[in-house]
Design an enzyme around this catalytic site. Structure first.
Site, PDB file in Angstrom:
ATOM      1  CB  THR A 104      -3.813   3.522  -0.371  1.00  0.00           C
ATOM      2  OG1 THR A 104      -2.449   3.176  -0.158  1.00  0.00           O
ATOM      3  CG2 THR A 104      -4.570   2.353  -0.936  1.00  0.00           C
ATOM      4  CG  ASP A 144       8.061   6.918 -19.576  1.00  0.00           C
ATOM      5  OD1 ASP A 144       7.760   7.648 -20.550  1.00  0.00           O
ATOM      6  OD2 ASP A 144       9.092   7.088 -18.908  1.00  0.00           O
ATOM      7  CE  LYS A 165       2.897   0.773  -6.233  1.00  0.00           C
ATOM      8  NZ  LYS A 165       3.830   0.019  -5.386  1.00  0.00           N
ATOM      9  CE  LYS A 216       5.520  -4.832  -2.446  1.00  0.00           C
ATOM     10  NZ  LYS A 216       5.971  -3.520  -2.926  1.00  0.00           N
ATOM     11  NE  ARG A 235       6.244  -0.671   7.036  1.00  0.00           N
ATOM     12  CZ  ARG A 235       5.592   0.475   6.958  1.00  0.00           C
ATOM     13  NH1 ARG A 235       6.084   1.543   7.530  1.00  0.00           N
ATOM     14  NH2 ARG A 235       4.451   0.547   6.303  1.00  0.00           N
ATOM     15  CG  ASP A 262       5.379  -2.858  -6.383  1.00  0.00           C
ATOM     16  OD1 ASP A 262       4.797  -2.441  -7.410  1.00  0.00           O
ATOM     17  OD2 ASP A 262       5.056  -2.517  -5.231  1.00  0.00           O
TER      18      ASP A 262
HETATM   19  O1  C5P Z   1       3.341  -1.639   5.243  1.00  0.00           O
HETATM   20  P1  C5P Z   1       4.118  -2.825   4.756  1.00  0.00           P
HETATM   21  O2  C5P Z   1       5.552  -2.798   5.232  1.00  0.00           O
HETATM   22  O3  C5P Z   1       3.442  -4.134   5.052  1.00  0.00           O
HETATM   23  O4  C5P Z   1       4.133  -2.602   3.186  1.00  0.00           O
HETATM   24  C1  C5P Z   1       4.110  -3.638   2.292  1.00  0.00           C
HETATM   25  C2  C5P Z   1       4.380  -3.190   0.882  1.00  0.00           C
HETATM   26  O5  C5P Z   1       3.190  -2.827   0.227  1.00  0.00           O
HETATM   27  C3  C5P Z   1       5.352  -2.034   0.704  1.00  0.00           C
HETATM   28  O6  C5P Z   1       6.279  -2.454  -0.300  1.00  0.00           O
HETATM   29  C4  C5P Z   1       4.525  -0.901   0.185  1.00  0.00           C
HETATM   30  O7  C5P Z   1       5.210  -0.138  -0.788  1.00  0.00           O
HETATM   31  C5  C5P Z   1       3.362  -1.622  -0.482  1.00  0.00           C
HETATM   32  N1  C5P Z   1       2.118  -0.884  -0.350  1.00  0.00           N
HETATM   33  C6  C5P Z   1       1.425  -0.550  -1.484  1.00  0.00           C
HETATM   34  N2  C5P Z   1       0.229   0.108  -1.377  1.00  0.00           N
HETATM   35  C7  C5P Z   1      -0.254   0.423  -0.164  1.00  0.00           C
HETATM   36  C8  C5P Z   1       0.417   0.084   0.994  1.00  0.00           C
HETATM   37  C9  C5P Z   1       1.637  -0.584   0.865  1.00  0.00           C
HETATM   38  O8  C5P Z   1       1.859  -0.882  -2.601  1.00  0.00           O
HETATM   39  N3  C5P Z   1      -1.401   1.038  -0.093  1.00  0.00           N
END
Ligand code: C5P
Length: 243
Positions: free
Chosen positions: A126, A68, A65, A36, A217, A63
């Protein structure tokens, strides 16, 4: 909840550093189901950067998002589709006409060599709680707003929904097995600190009905990203595949 599709793991590579992104992508080729790339990567490296990461051979989830007016989103989506990425995102809050325009753009932008991307809708970020919703004039509870926007996403004909782990069960009950459920914000059990017991694990998410697990991460910051991704997949698929 019965599932139509086996779960797939996409690793989120959130960096502006192209060399770093390619290094992680290379390490994960043949291990994860896709990568992603989000706004951080795209604003720094653009479509050329996306094409170069695609050369690693993994499906790409771009991704962006998008949110517009319908005409602008359709145009942007034509450009996304020409890249041949597998999945991309729009904000469901952009409305029915915007989501339908996104679908039109995706079909117009795909050529004979590319399949239109699957477009999934983001409902409520979120990062927003009840107070934030009321500040922007939306009525809570958050779960009601998520459900309303998820219904609109399905009505628009999008392929699925980005869901927080908290809402997968609710959305599966409401929408059935068909919509693709993309779930970020997961933490494998072995990466959990003592104070993070309430975080949902990838296997929990699959049990609740997730199709695409987005994990960043815990993989990208591991000493050995391929090994971390393999451990997550073993955890999701059960001990039989852990060998
Ligand atoms: O926290 P982590 O590094 O696993 O994040 C994974 C991905 O998911 C990131 O690209 C973050 O932008 C996205 N994400 C999201 N909505 C969330 C939490 C994370 O789109 N609630």
């Amino acid at each position: 909840m019965p599932q139509l599709r086996p779960p797939r793991l996409f690793c989120a590579i959130d960096t502006v550093d192209f060399a770093r992104a390619r290094e992680i992508g290379r390490a994960l080729a043949g291990v994860v189901d896709g990568l992603k790339l989000g706004l951080e990567f795209f604003t720094a490296n653009g479509p050329i950067g996306v094409r170069q990461i695609q050369e690693l051979g993994l499906p790409i989830f771009l991704d962006l998002k998008l949110h517009d007016i319908p005409n602008t989103v359709a145009g942007a989506m034509r450009a996304v589709a020409s890249l041949g990425v597998e999945i991309t995102t729009v904000h469901a809050g952009g409305g029915l006409a915007m989501m339908r325009a996104a679908l039109d753009g995706a079909h117009e932008g795909a050529d004979s060599h590319t399949t239109p991307p699957k477009i999934v809708g983001v409902t409520v970020l979120t990062s927003l709680g009840e107070d934030d919703l009321s500040q922007i004039g939306q009525v809570g509870p958050v779960a009601d707003q998520v459900a309303k926007l998820a219904d609109l996403t399905v009505e628009a004909g999008l392929a699925g929904i980005v869901s927080s782990a908290r809402e997968i069960a609710l959305l599966r009950r409401r929408l059935g097995v068909e919509p693709l459920m993309v779930v970020p914000g997961l933490r494998p059990s072995w990466s959990l600190a003592q104070d993070q017991k309430r975080v949902v694990t990838p296997s929990d998410a699959v049990r609740l009905g997730a199709d695409i697990l987005v994990i960043g991460r815990p993989i990208t910051e591991a000493d050995d990203p391929a090994e971390a991704a393999s451990r997550i997949l073993a955890e999701v698929n059960g001990p039989a595949s852990a060998a």
